[in-house]
Structures are given as C-alpha cells and as structure tokens.
Design a protein around this motif. Sequence first.
Motif, PDB file in Angstrom:
ATOM      1  N   GLN A  23       0.672  -1.143   0.107  1.00 45.12           N
ATOM      2  CA  GLN A  23      -0.016   0.070  -0.062  1.00 45.12           C
ATOM      3  C   GLN A  23       0.885   1.411  -0.123  1.00 45.12           C
ATOM      4  OE1 GLN A  23      -3.000   0.178   2.748  1.00 45.12           O
ATOM      5  NE2 GLN A  23      -3.314  -2.108   2.947  1.00 45.12           N
ATOM      6  N   SER A  24       2.000   1.260   0.646  1.00 47.59           N
ATOM      7  CA  SER A  24       2.749   2.296   0.825  1.00 47.59           C
ATOM      8  C   SER A  24       3.401   2.593  -0.423  1.00 47.59           C
ATOM      9  CB  SER A  24       3.742   2.038   1.689  1.00 47.59           C
ATOM     10  OG  SER A  24       3.185   2.070   3.161  1.00 47.59           O
ATOM     11  N   LEU A  25       4.065   1.511  -1.221  1.00 44.80           N
ATOM     12  CA  LEU A  25       4.741   1.512  -2.473  1.00 44.80           C
ATOM     13  C   LEU A  25       3.668   2.320  -3.589  1.00 44.80           C
ATOM     14  CD1 LEU A  25       6.737  -1.524  -2.730  1.00 44.80           C
ATOM     15  CD2 LEU A  25       7.536   0.623  -2.351  1.00 44.80           C
ATOM     16  N   GLY A  26       2.447   1.700  -3.422  1.00 47.01           N
ATOM     17  CA  GLY A  26       1.345   2.119  -4.362  1.00 47.01           C
ATOM     18  C   GLY A  26       1.115   3.656  -4.101  1.00 47.01           C
ATOM     19  N   TYR A  27       1.159   4.195  -2.976  1.00 47.58           N
ATOM     20  CA  TYR A  27       0.619   5.324  -2.781  1.00 47.58           C
ATOM     21  C   TYR A  27       1.911   6.358  -3.151  1.00 47.58           C
ATOM     22  CZ  TYR A  27       0.921   9.864  -0.223  1.00 47.58           C
ATOM     23  OH  TYR A  27       0.916  11.173   0.112  1.00 47.58           O
ATOM     24  N   VAL A  28       3.163   5.809  -3.267  1.00 44.82           N
ATOM     25  CA  VAL A  28       4.189   6.747  -3.846  1.00 44.82           C
ATOM     26  C   VAL A  28       4.410   6.772  -5.219  1.00 44.82           C
ATOM     27  CG1 VAL A  28       6.720   7.059  -4.011  1.00 44.82           C
ATOM     28  CG2 VAL A  28       5.680   6.473  -1.678  1.00 44.82           C
ATOM     29  N   ILE A  29       3.795   5.456  -5.778  1.00 45.06           N
ATOM     30  CA  ILE A  29       3.945   5.447  -7.268  1.00 45.06           C
ATOM     31  C   ILE A  29       2.776   6.066  -8.008  1.00 45.06           C
ATOM     32  CG2 ILE A  29       3.817   3.510  -9.145  1.00 45.06           C
ATOM     33  CD1 ILE A  29       5.476   1.973  -7.305  1.00 45.06           C
ATOM     34  N   TYR A  30       1.426   5.838  -7.452  1.00 46.25           N
ATOM     35  CA  TYR A  30       0.270   6.226  -8.066  1.00 46.25           C
ATOM     36  C   TYR A  30      -0.269   7.590  -7.582  1.00 46.25           C
ATOM     37  CZ  TYR A  30       0.611   1.633  -9.908  1.00 46.25           C
ATOM     38  OH  TYR A  30       1.121   0.335 -10.516  1.00 46.25           O
ATOM     39  N   SER A  31      -0.013   7.988  -6.223  1.00 49.00           N
ATOM     40  CA  SER A  31      -0.567   9.304  -5.967  1.00 49.00           C
ATOM     41  C   SER A  31       0.488  10.370  -5.672  1.00 49.00           C
ATOM     42  CB  SER A  31      -1.122   8.893  -4.384  1.00 49.00           C
ATOM     43  OG  SER A  31      -2.076   8.173  -4.444  1.00 49.00           O
ATOM     44  N   LEU A  32       1.548  10.072  -5.077  1.00 50.82           N
ATOM     45  CA  LEU A  32       2.761  11.051  -4.810  1.00 50.82           C
ATOM     46  C   LEU A  32       3.619  11.246  -6.037  1.00 50.82           C
ATOM     47  CD1 LEU A  32       3.569  12.550  -2.435  1.00 50.82           C
ATOM     48  CD2 LEU A  32       5.406  10.963  -2.001  1.00 50.82           C
ATOM     49  N   MET A  33       3.931  10.564  -6.678  1.00 50.76           N
ATOM     50  CA  MET A  33       4.744  10.584  -8.105  1.00 50.76           C
ATOM     51  C   MET A  33       3.970  11.468  -9.070  1.00 50.76           C
ATOM     52  SD  MET A  33       7.702   9.507  -7.705  1.00 50.76           S
ATOM     53  CE  MET A  33       8.315   9.555  -9.494  1.00 50.76           C
ATOM     54  N   PRO A  34       2.780  11.512  -9.389  1.00 47.53           N
ATOM     55  CA  PRO A  34       2.202  12.390 -10.310  1.00 47.53           C
ATOM     56  C   PRO A  34       2.242  13.998  -9.807  1.00 47.53           C
ATOM     57  CG  PRO A  34       0.832  10.666 -10.220  1.00 47.53           C
ATOM     58  CD  PRO A  34       1.787  10.389  -9.159  1.00 47.53           C
ATOM     59  N   TRP A  35       2.212  14.005  -8.629  1.00 48.37           N
ATOM     60  CA  TRP A  35       2.521  15.589  -7.913  1.00 48.37           C
ATOM     61  C   TRP A  35       3.728  16.079  -8.098  1.00 48.37           C
ATOM     62  CZ3 TRP A  35      -1.551  18.620  -7.444  1.00 48.37           C
ATOM     63  CH2 TRP A  35      -2.733  18.195  -7.349  1.00 48.37           C
ATOM     64  N   LEU A  36       4.705  15.063  -7.485  1.00 47.62           N
ATOM     65  CA  LEU A  36       6.097  15.524  -7.682  1.00 47.62           C
ATOM     66  C   LEU A  36       6.605  15.854  -9.350  1.00 47.62           C
ATOM     67  CD1 LEU A  36       7.810  12.783  -5.247  1.00 47.62           C
ATOM     68  CD2 LEU A  36       6.866  15.264  -4.800  1.00 47.62           C
ATOM     69  N   THR A  37       5.987  15.084 -10.177  1.00 53.95           N
ATOM     70  CA  THR A  37       6.439  15.386 -11.522  1.00 53.95           C
ATOM     71  C   THR A  37       5.591  16.661 -11.901  1.00 53.95           C
ATOM     72  OG1 THR A  37       6.376  12.999 -12.070  1.00 53.95           O
ATOM     73  CG2 THR A  37       6.227  14.454 -13.780  1.00 53.95           C
ATOM     74  N   ARG A  38       4.489  17.077 -11.536  1.00 50.59           N
ATOM     75  CA  ARG A  38       3.910  18.475 -11.838  1.00 50.59           C
ATOM     76  C   ARG A  38       4.679  19.599 -11.177  1.00 50.59           C
ATOM     77  NH1 ARG A  38      -1.198  15.650 -10.065  1.00 50.59           N
ATOM     78  NH2 ARG A  38      -2.015  14.844 -11.973  1.00 50.59           N
ATOM     79  N   MET A  39       5.136  19.237  -9.824  1.00 51.84           N
ATOM     80  CA  MET A  39       5.842  20.214  -9.441  1.00 51.84           C
ATOM     81  C   MET A  39       7.174  20.643  -9.838  1.00 51.84           C
ATOM     82  SD  MET A  39       4.547  19.979  -5.359  1.00 51.84           S
ATOM     83  CE  MET A  39       5.759  19.098  -4.969  1.00 51.84           C
ATOM     84  N   GLU A  40       7.868  19.396 -10.279  1.00 52.47           N
ATOM     85  CA  GLU A  40       9.012  19.715 -11.080  1.00 52.47           C
ATOM     86  C   GLU A  40       8.913  20.407 -12.375  1.00 52.47           C
ATOM     87  OE1 GLU A  40      11.263  15.396  -9.481  1.00 52.47           O
ATOM     88  OE2 GLU A  40      10.437  15.650 -11.532  1.00 52.47           O
ATOM     89  N   ARG A  41       7.900  20.119 -13.096  1.00 54.40           N
ATOM     90  CA  ARG A  41       7.706  20.687 -14.234  1.00 54.40           C
ATOM     91  C   ARG A  41       7.533  22.109 -14.168  1.00 54.40           C
ATOM     92  NH1 ARG A  41       4.357  15.979 -17.183  1.00 54.40           N
ATOM     93  NH2 ARG A  41       6.155  14.547 -17.722  1.00 54.40           N
ATOM     94  N   THR A  42       6.435  22.606 -13.349  1.00 51.64           N
ATOM     95  CA  THR A  42       6.155  23.940 -12.869  1.00 51.64           C
ATOM     96  C   THR A  42       7.287  24.739 -12.611  1.00 51.64           C
ATOM     97  OG1 THR A  42       3.882  22.882 -12.410  1.00 51.64           O
ATOM     98  CG2 THR A  42       4.629  25.155 -11.452  1.00 51.64           C
ATOM     99  N   ALA A  43       7.943  24.194 -11.593  1.00 47.31           N
ATOM    100  CA  ALA A  43       9.261  24.796 -10.960  1.00 47.31           C
ATOM    101  C   ALA A  43      10.117  25.112 -12.347  1.00 47.31           C
ATOM    102  CB  ALA A  43      10.070  24.154 -10.223  1.00 47.31           C
ATOM    103  N   GLN A  44      10.391  24.219 -13.128  1.00 43.94           N
ATOM    104  CA  GLN A  44      11.399  24.471 -14.324  1.00 43.94           C
ATOM    105  C   GLN A  44      10.634  25.434 -15.308  1.00 43.94           C
ATOM    106  OE1 GLN A  44      14.041  22.532 -15.315  1.00 43.94           O
ATOM    107  NE2 GLN A  44      14.513  24.137 -16.860  1.00 43.94           N
ATOM    108  N   ARG A  45       9.265  25.635 -15.375  1.00 40.14           N
ATOM    109  CA  ARG A  45       8.853  26.750 -16.120  1.00 40.14           C
ATOM    110  C   ARG A  45       9.014  28.070 -15.349  1.00 40.14           C
ATOM    111  NH1 ARG A  45       4.621  23.125 -17.295  1.00 40.14           N
ATOM    112  NH2 ARG A  45       3.302  24.430 -15.768  1.00 40.14           N
ATOM    113  N   LEU A  46       8.813  27.976 -14.251  1.00 36.75           N
ATOM    114  CA  LEU A  46       9.170  29.364 -13.358  1.00 36.75           C
ATOM    115  C   LEU A  46      10.484  29.784 -13.430  1.00 36.75           C
ATOM    116  CD1 LEU A  46       6.841  28.608 -10.359  1.00 36.75           C
ATOM    117  CD2 LEU A  46       6.327  30.252 -12.340  1.00 36.75           C
ATOM    118  N   LEU A  47      11.590  28.593 -13.160  1.00 37.60           N
ATOM    119  CA  LEU A  47      12.898  29.181 -13.193  1.00 37.60           C
ATOM    120  C   LEU A  47      13.230  29.829 -14.593  1.00 37.60           C
ATOM    121  CD1 LEU A  47      14.173  26.348 -11.023  1.00 37.60           C
ATOM    122  CD2 LEU A  47      13.965  28.460 -10.307  1.00 37.60           C
TER     123      LEU A  47
END
Length: 106
Positions: A23-47
Amino acid sequence: GVPPHMIGDVERSTSWGSGIEQQSLGYVIYSLMPWLTRMERTAQRLLGDPSLYMKFNPDALLRGDTTQRFTAYAQARQWGWMSVNDIRAKEDEPPIEGGDEYVVPL
C-alpha cells in the motif's frame, strides 16, 4: 489517495506486513509521483533557465525492507554493476576512499 494506515486508520485493516508495504509503495507510485512530477515541471517553467531545475528523490520512500535491499546490493556488487560508493549513495551515506572500484566477475 492516502492509504488508511498512513493517517492512523487501522481499525478495519487486515493487511499488515507486506500488505502495508505494498500500500505504501502504491501510494508513492500512483498518488505522490504525479504530484512530484507536476511540481518539477512547474518549477522548471518558473525558473526559466535550463541549467536550473528542481528534482525530487522518492527513492527512500520506495526502498524495500533491509534484507531485500542488502541482498540486492550484494548481488549488484558481486556482479560488478554497483560500487561500494554507489550502494552508499543509495543508502544516503557519504562516499568512502577507494569505494568507486567495481568488481570484475570471473
């Protein structure tokens, strides 16, 4: 998308042990990773500067138990595709002198 055990709701939980780990692995892969990826892309555009970037490292959250990790590291070291310092980096440990040598299997 947060598993119940992560917020302390274990009243009806029947999946202890590897069920909790999955369940913990699933949380990281399916719930957390999409948000982390979005934040990385947004930061790239802002920087705006391609040489500046933000990168999250969820490896510590995806690690298996100690026995599984150390068994995998032993095989990686034995077959020459990880050095001592590669392994230490995965465990958030500082490099050691001479630790960049790779084993060459016979």
